[in-house]
Every structure is written in C-alpha cells, then in structure tokens.
Design a protein around this motif. Structure first.
Motif, PDB file in Angstrom:
ATOM      1  N   HIS A 212       2.892  11.537  -8.161  1.00 55.48           N
ATOM      2  CA  HIS A 212       2.541  11.558  -6.747  1.00 55.48           C
ATOM      3  C   HIS A 212       1.066  11.827  -6.493  1.00 55.48           C
ATOM      4  O   HIS A 212       0.582  11.565  -5.391  1.00 55.48           O
ATOM      5  N   ILE A 213       0.340  12.377  -7.475  1.00 56.29           N
ATOM      6  CA  ILE A 213      -1.030  12.835  -7.240  1.00 56.29           C
ATOM      7  C   ILE A 213      -1.981  12.150  -8.224  1.00 56.29           C
ATOM      8  O   ILE A 213      -2.160  12.602  -9.356  1.00 56.29           O
ATOM      9  N   PRO A 214      -2.617  11.051  -7.813  1.00 53.29           N
ATOM     10  CA  PRO A 214      -3.501  10.323  -8.725  1.00 53.29           C
ATOM     11  C   PRO A 214      -4.697  11.132  -9.208  1.00 53.29           C
ATOM     12  O   PRO A 214      -5.262  10.824 -10.258  1.00 53.29           O
ATOM     13  N   HIS A 215      -5.113  12.153  -8.447  1.00 54.67           N
ATOM     14  CA  HIS A 215      -6.270  12.939  -8.872  1.00 54.67           C
ATOM     15  C   HIS A 215      -5.986  13.765 -10.123  1.00 54.67           C
ATOM     16  O   HIS A 215      -6.922  14.305 -10.727  1.00 54.67           O
ATOM     17  N   MET A 216      -4.743  13.888 -10.519  1.00 52.14           N
ATOM     18  CA  MET A 216      -4.418  14.608 -11.750  1.00 52.14           C
ATOM     19  C   MET A 216      -4.678  13.707 -12.948  1.00 52.14           C
ATOM     20  O   MET A 216      -3.786  13.342 -13.712  1.00 52.14           O
ATOM     21  N   ARG A 217      -5.954  13.350 -13.123  1.00 56.57           N
ATOM     22  CA  ARG A 217      -6.322  12.404 -14.176  1.00 56.57           C
ATOM     23  C   ARG A 217      -6.002  12.970 -15.554  1.00 56.57           C
ATOM     24  O   ARG A 217      -5.739  12.217 -16.490  1.00 56.57           O
ATOM     25  N   TRP A 218      -6.076  14.298 -15.704  1.00 56.76           N
ATOM     26  CA  TRP A 218      -5.832  14.915 -17.012  1.00 56.76           C
ATOM     27  C   TRP A 218      -4.379  14.769 -17.448  1.00 56.76           C
ATOM     28  O   TRP A 218      -4.060  14.941 -18.622  1.00 56.76           O
ATOM     29  N   LEU A 219      -3.487  14.442 -16.513  1.00 60.29           N
ATOM     30  CA  LEU A 219      -2.089  14.223 -16.850  1.00 60.29           C
ATOM     31  C   LEU A 219      -1.709  12.745 -16.798  1.00 60.29           C
ATOM     32  O   LEU A 219      -0.584  12.385 -17.136  1.00 60.29           O
ATOM     33  N   ARG A 220      -2.634  11.910 -16.384  1.00 63.41           N
ATOM     34  CA  ARG A 220      -2.396  10.457 -16.359  1.00 63.41           C
ATOM     35  C   ARG A 220      -3.255   9.805 -17.434  1.00 63.41           C
ATOM     36  O   ARG A 220      -4.192   9.055 -17.142  1.00 63.41           O
TER      37      ARG A 220
ATOM     38  N   GLN B 124       2.484   2.830 -15.425  1.00 69.90           N
ATOM     39  CA  GLN B 124       2.409   2.668 -13.986  1.00 69.90           C
ATOM     40  C   GLN B 124       2.900   3.944 -13.316  1.00 69.90           C
ATOM     41  O   GLN B 124       3.783   4.621 -13.843  1.00 69.90           O
ATOM     42  N   TRP B 125       2.346   4.257 -12.141  1.00 69.74           N
ATOM     43  CA  TRP B 125       2.666   5.489 -11.447  1.00 69.74           C
ATOM     44  C   TRP B 125       3.120   5.179 -10.031  1.00 69.74           C
ATOM     45  O   TRP B 125       2.782   4.143  -9.462  1.00 69.74           O
ATOM     46  N   LEU B 126       3.870   6.115  -9.472  1.00 72.44           N
ATOM     47  CA  LEU B 126       4.402   5.924  -8.123  1.00 72.44           C
ATOM     48  C   LEU B 126       3.280   5.717  -7.108  1.00 72.44           C
ATOM     49  O   LEU B 126       3.354   4.831  -6.256  1.00 72.44           O
ATOM     50  N   VAL B 127       2.247   6.543  -7.183  1.00 72.02           N
ATOM     51  CA  VAL B 127       1.085   6.405  -6.297  1.00 72.02           C
ATOM     52  C   VAL B 127      -0.102   5.973  -7.150  1.00 72.02           C
ATOM     53  O   VAL B 127      -0.580   6.748  -7.983  1.00 72.02           O
ATOM     54  N   PRO B 128      -0.596   4.738  -6.990  1.00 64.75           N
ATOM     55  CA  PRO B 128      -1.719   4.278  -7.814  1.00 64.75           C
ATOM     56  C   PRO B 128      -3.027   4.941  -7.411  1.00 64.75           C
ATOM     57  O   PRO B 128      -3.198   5.403  -6.281  1.00 64.75           O
ATOM     58  N   TYR B 129      -3.945   4.973  -8.341  1.00 64.81           N
ATOM     59  CA  TYR B 129      -5.252   5.583  -8.123  1.00 64.81           C
ATOM     60  C   TYR B 129      -6.112   4.728  -7.188  1.00 64.81           C
ATOM     61  O   TYR B 129      -6.825   5.248  -6.327  1.00 64.81           O
ATOM     62  N   VAL B 130      -6.037   3.423  -7.359  1.00 67.47           N
ATOM     63  CA  VAL B 130      -6.859   2.508  -6.558  1.00 67.47           C
ATOM     64  C   VAL B 130      -5.984   1.393  -6.005  1.00 67.47           C
ATOM     65  O   VAL B 130      -5.205   0.786  -6.742  1.00 67.47           O
ATOM     66  N   GLU B 131      -6.119   1.135  -4.713  1.00 58.77           N
ATOM     67  CA  GLU B 131      -5.541  -0.063  -4.115  1.00 58.77           C
ATOM     68  C   GLU B 131      -6.657  -1.093  -4.005  1.00 58.77           C
ATOM     69  O   GLU B 131      -7.710  -0.821  -3.422  1.00 58.77           O
ATOM     70  N   VAL B 132      -6.439  -2.282  -4.567  1.00 63.72           N
ATOM     71  CA  VAL B 132      -7.416  -3.362  -4.504  1.00 63.72           C
ATOM     72  C   VAL B 132      -6.923  -4.377  -3.478  1.00 63.72           C
ATOM     73  O   VAL B 132      -5.837  -4.948  -3.631  1.00 63.72           O
ATOM     74  N   VAL B 133      -7.709  -4.588  -2.436  1.00 59.07           N
ATOM     75  CA  VAL B 133      -7.345  -5.512  -1.360  1.00 59.07           C
ATOM     76  C   VAL B 133      -8.129  -6.806  -1.538  1.00 59.07           C
ATOM     77  O   VAL B 133      -9.365  -6.784  -1.617  1.00 59.07           O
TER      78      VAL B 133
ATOM     79  N   PRO C  81      -1.087   6.996   0.293  1.00 56.71           N
ATOM     80  CA  PRO C  81      -1.637   8.162  -0.411  1.00 56.71           C
ATOM     81  C   PRO C  81      -2.591   7.860  -1.566  1.00 56.71           C
ATOM     82  O   PRO C  81      -3.014   8.788  -2.243  1.00 56.71           O
ATOM     83  N   SER C  82      -2.909   6.580  -1.824  1.00 56.73           N
ATOM     84  CA  SER C  82      -3.903   6.303  -2.864  1.00 56.73           C
ATOM     85  C   SER C  82      -5.267   6.805  -2.419  1.00 56.73           C
ATOM     86  O   SER C  82      -5.650   6.609  -1.262  1.00 56.73           O
ATOM     87  N   PRO C  83      -6.029   7.432  -3.311  1.00 54.90           N
ATOM     88  CA  PRO C  83      -7.306   8.013  -2.891  1.00 54.90           C
ATOM     89  C   PRO C  83      -8.452   7.023  -2.762  1.00 54.90           C
ATOM     90  O   PRO C  83      -9.479   7.348  -2.169  1.00 54.90           O
ATOM     91  N   TYR C  84      -8.299   5.804  -3.313  1.00 50.66           N
ATOM     92  CA  TYR C  84      -9.377   4.820  -3.238  1.00 50.66           C
ATOM     93  C   TYR C  84      -8.823   3.447  -2.864  1.00 50.66           C
ATOM     94  O   TYR C  84      -7.711   3.079  -3.261  1.00 50.66           O
ATOM     95  N   ARG C  85      -9.639   2.715  -2.111  1.00 49.07           N
ATOM     96  CA  ARG C  85      -9.340   1.320  -1.806  1.00 49.07           C
ATOM     97  C   ARG C  85     -10.580   0.490  -2.124  1.00 49.07           C
ATOM     98  O   ARG C  85     -11.684   0.799  -1.677  1.00 49.07           O
ATOM     99  N   LEU C  86     -10.390  -0.558  -2.918  1.00 49.08           N
ATOM    100  CA  LEU C  86     -11.463  -1.502  -3.206  1.00 49.08           C
ATOM    101  C   LEU C  86     -11.173  -2.797  -2.474  1.00 49.08           C
ATOM    102  O   LEU C  86     -10.133  -3.418  -2.684  1.00 49.08           O
TER     103      LEU C  86
END
Length: 556
Positions: free
Chosen positions: A294-302, A308-317, A394-399
């Motif tokens: 659920h928390i993409p900012h937990m990079r140390w655990l990803r 693949q994760w439930l909430v991706p780190y980056v959404e690319v549009v 809830p993704s923290p970044y959008r490109l």
C-alpha cells in the motif's frame, strides 16, 4: 509555444481552499501557534475513541477528557464499541457531549471502529484517541491551536507509556488531577517510556521539519488529530489491514497535501505498554508482509526487481488520442521495459468510441487506438481511461509522457530518484524544441495536492507547486529519452546481472547523447570547399583517432 500536458485541468472544481500560510515540504516552522490559554478557538473537534473491552481504562480516558481546557461547546466525544461482550457503557464522569455507538454486526477491528466514529463525527478536526489514554488537561487545546493556523495539518501528540494497575487511579482521582493540571502525579513518571521510534524520528529530522516524504510515518492513531476535510478526501482507514492501518492512512493523507506536525506539548499517558513494545519483532514481521503493498515510499521493502504492487510508485500517463499506433507502442513498450518496474501506465483516449468492423477490420474507425487496445488488453500494468484522473493518488508520482517519445531502460529510475532526492514537486523534461516545446512532466502527487489547497485565485497550479515544493528542468536526451524513430524496441534476452544491465543502458544513453551532439556539430560546421581539400592554403585536417566518431564506435 505549446507544452505537452495540461495540469490545470486536473484541479478539482469547486474545492474549498483552507486559509493559512504555505508550508514548504514539511517545514512547519513558519507556523507560530499561540500559547495555551491565551487565545480564543473557533474550530470544533470530534474525539473518536475505538474501544474493545477494558471498561476500567475507558472510564479513566473519559474522566480525563471531561477536564479539558478546550471549550465544551466545541467538543464532541464519540466512543465506538467494537463488539465488546457485555457491551461497554458510558461511566458517570464523561465530557458533556459524549455518545456511545457500536460497530455493525460482523465489522471487527480498529479500522472498522474508527471508520464508524468518523462517519458520525461532526467536528472540523478529528482527534483519534485510544481507549486506554489519560490526557493532560490541555491536550486537546494543544492539538487544536495548530489546526487554527492551517487547514491541511496532521498533528501528533507526545505519548509516554506508564504502568497501570486496575482500580488505581480511580476516575474521580483522574478527573481531579487533570483538572488541577497535575496529571503526571497520577503515575510513576520516572518509570514511564516514550514512543521511542517517534522520538528518534523527531531527533533525526528537526521535529519532522526535514522529514520530507517520510513524515507520514508519524500518524499513529492513539494520539493524532487530522483536519476532517483532509481526512475525508484521503478516505477512511483501510479495513483490509489489521496492523499498520494508521501508517497507511498517514501515507494517503500525505498524497492529499497534508503537512505533519509534532506537538510535544500535547501530552498524554498510555495505560500499559503498546503491542510494539510487547512483541515488536513479530509486529514488524507481520507489517512487512502487508503494508508495503500500500505504501510505495517503503522502497527498502520493495526490493524485488520484477514484482508488482497494489499501489505503484509511478503512474505514467500517455495521451493516445491522436497518436499513431506505432508511437503509442514505442512509448508504452519503453516504459514497460524500464528498470523501475514499480509502475502503471494509463493510456488516455476516447476508448468508448473505438469499435471494430467485423467484416473488414482494417476499415475500423480509430484503427490506431483499436490496435493499441488490442496489444495491451491483457497487460496488467496498462489501463485505459477516457480522461486523466484528477490525481495519481495513492501513487506518489505521475509522469506525463507524450506518445512517440521513448524512455531508456534507466530513464524513469534516474528521473524519479532525482526528484525524490531533491524534493521537487515538478520536474519538467525538455524533449524537443525544434518547432514547439515538447515536454514530459514528473509530478509529485502530494505537492500538487498541497498546491491546489493553497494557491490563490489567479495563481497557476505550477507556480503554487514551485512555492511549496520546488520545480526543476532537465534535458530529455541526457536522461535517455529518444523519439520513437531513433529508439530500439525492447528485446527479450538472457537474464543479465542488474548492475551490468544498468551499465549497458547508461552506455547506450550516452551513445544516443553523443550521436545527437555530433549531428548538431556537423550541422553547425561550415562546408568544405569543393575539390582541393585546402582552403586559403591551409591543409585540411583528418579526424582525430580519438574523436567523437571513434568514441561512438567503441560505445556501440
């Protein structure tokens, strides 16, 4: 001059913007709360208490709340019984506006109970409180004086854990001590323990002011308060999580623009130790299995390179509306081949108008979109949308990447790492300036949400983002972006060492950059005179062995 993407259209219409000073990143230093007892409050607060069993501790919690300095007409207390048998009751000493409700049959757990309380809360601020807490007389006021300064705050109070024996102290003793401002005399303060990891976080980050994107971790629902409007925008607690649900909600609050404040003057005492104190290793073991999804900012655990994760780190549009199938495919394939695997692609286009001619499919209207949809219909990381969603949360970044421009294997990783390291709210990438300016945009979700909350009526969203998080420009070629005509499509190959793969990708990107630079230099160089190889008597020099062309050959 035009620019790809239109962030202004993503601002929710009619959204009320709270007043208050602008907080850059999480530096709430510009806020100057009044001293307790020297000001006149106006905001109302709902204290929400989820309770299961332990009637004796609940009695003490309510007795302490009955002695608060915050005005009673601005305070309500909602106690939620999470299925206790026999049912909990309201004791004799309670705040004036207190009600007891129960969760629905079959709904169990802290998240369900807190959500039930949130559903009926009428205050401007929701103050989470555990049912085994004894607050100091000015605890609620100490929270609320911050919320009067800005409408997008999450405030965390200071908790210490104390030993508790049933029957001591009594509710009457608690009420008397709290009313007299002598809460600490009820307990053995020397034996009390702090919320250690929050204290450590505060020491490392100047009280969260330099915590950046990790500030959300302070949201622990035993003594936190949240602006209600912000809380409803983020959504209720996730009932799918039994532990770590408060941290996950804190993360979502950050994506809605929240700033997180540590308020050591908002003091309370927890009756007994916490689950983390009693069984910390097992709690961490449990949370590491459930929470990182659920928390993409937990990079140390990803750390898995292909998961693949439930909430991706980056959404690319990618705007596919008027693009060719070849350009769409080149861009999406390049994104999917990125070494940053933690992504989701949103293809934007009029998909509801795309139909296939069943007799002659080549005559189908919008054939390019039909082909793109057919190519990616089974790809789980690609979704199709009629328009760009208002937020990437809830993704923290959008490109936002225009179709026909292809990122290299390391491009997305380098771009996001640069933005995260420097805390930029917006990184614009210059792709082409031949006729019109064509850009890609990396947008920080929380920064854009904060900007939407605080910007003035005539202020652009990008200008507000620059003010609250900062903006930056980068060169696309240097990052590894190429036009589709120059980009090699991804190919299946043998498994490579990740470090070697990144080095190969870096060399290829450097190759592309040098090729572009060489072409530019050749275009700028004067033409040689025909025939003689000499000009004004000077011998024409042959290319140096170590010149750009030789370097390019070696890189290839």
């Amino acid at each position: 001059m035009t620019q790809q993407g239109n962030p202004e259209r993503d601002v929710p219409e009619g959204r009320e913007r709270p007043a208050g000073p602008r907080i850059r990143h999480n530096d709430y230093g510009p806020l100057d709360p009044p001293a307790v007892g020297t000001w006149r409050p106006s905001l109302s607060v709902s204290v929400v208490i989820a309770a299961y069993g332990h009637q004796d501790k609940l009695d003490l919690t309510l007795a302490a709340l009955a002695a608060q300095t915050y005005p009673s007409h601005l305070t309500e207390v909602v106690v939620v019984d999470d299925g206790t048998v026999p049912a909990l009751r309201l004791p004799e000493i309670v705040p004036g506006n207190t009600r007891l409700i129960a969760t629905e049959p079959g709904a169990r757990g802290r998240s369900d109970a807190r959500n039930a309380g949130l559903a009926v809360a009428g205050g401007d601020v929701v103050h989470w409180l555990d049912a085994d807490m004894v607050t100091f007389h000015d605890e609620v006021e100490a929270h609320m004086r911050w919320h009067h300064l800005a409408g997008y705050l999450v405030v965390m109070g200071y908790v210490r854990y104390v030993d508790h024996r049933p029957g001591s102290p009594t509710p009457a003793e608690v009420y008397a001590a709290v009313s007299a401002g002598a809460t600490e005399k009820l307990f053995d303060e020397e034996a009390s323990e702090p919320h250690t990891w929050i204290v450590d976080l505060a020491e490392r980050t100047d009280g969260l002011r330099t915590a950046g994107d990790s500030a959300y971790r302070v949201h622990v629902t035993n003594a936190a308060s949240v602006n209600t409007r912000l809380l409803r925008a983020a959504g209720p607690l996730d009932t799918g999580l039994v532990l770590g649900e408060d941290t996950e909600l804190g993360y979502r609050l950050a994506q809605e623009g929240a700033a997180f404040v540590l308020a050591p003057e908002a003091r309370s005492r927890h009756l007994g130790t916490s689950m983390m104190m009693r069984d910390g290793e097992q709690v961490l073991r449990y949370n590491r299995a459930f929470v990182p999804d659920h928390i993409p900012h937990m990079r140390w655990l990803r750390t898995h390179p292909r998961r693949q994760w439930l909430v991706p780190y980056v959404e690319v549009v990618v705007d596919a509306g008027d693009a060719s199938y070849e350009d769409i495919r080149a861009t999406v394939d390049g994104v999917l081949a990125s070494s940053l695997n933690d992504i989701q692609v949103t293809l934007v286009g009029p998909w509801d108008t795309v139909t296939e001619d069943r007799r002659n499919p080549l005559d189908s209207p919008r054939l390019d979109l039909l082909l793109a949809r057919g190519l990616y219909r089974a790809e789980p990381r690609v979704r199709f949308a009629r328009s760009v969603p208002a937020t990437a949360a809830p993704s923290p970044y959008r490109l936002r990447c225009p179709a026909g421009w292809v990122p290299g294997p390391e491009t997305l990783r380098r771009l996001v790492e640069r933005a995260a390291k420097d805390g930029h709210g917006l990184v614009s990438v210059a792709l082409d300036e031949a006729d019109d300016v064509v850009t890609a945009r990396l947008e920080h979700t929380g920064a854009f949400a904060r900007a939407a909350l605080v910007r003035g009526p005539d202020e652009s969203l990008d200008a507000a983002v620059h003010d609250v998080h900062g903006t930056h420009w980068l060169d696309g070629r240097t990052l590894g972006f190429l036009p589709a005509a120059d980009a090699e499509p991804p190919k299946r190959g043998k498994s490579e060492d990740p470090a070697m793969a990144r080095e190969v990708a870096r060399l290829r990107e450097e190759n592309a950059r040098l090729t572009a630079r060489l072409a530019a230099l050749e275009a700028e160089a004067p033409e040689r005179p025909a025939g003689g190889g000499r000009e004004n008597g000077a011998a024409t020099r042959s290319p140096r062995p170590g010149g750009p062309k030789a370097l390019l050959r070696r890189l290839r």
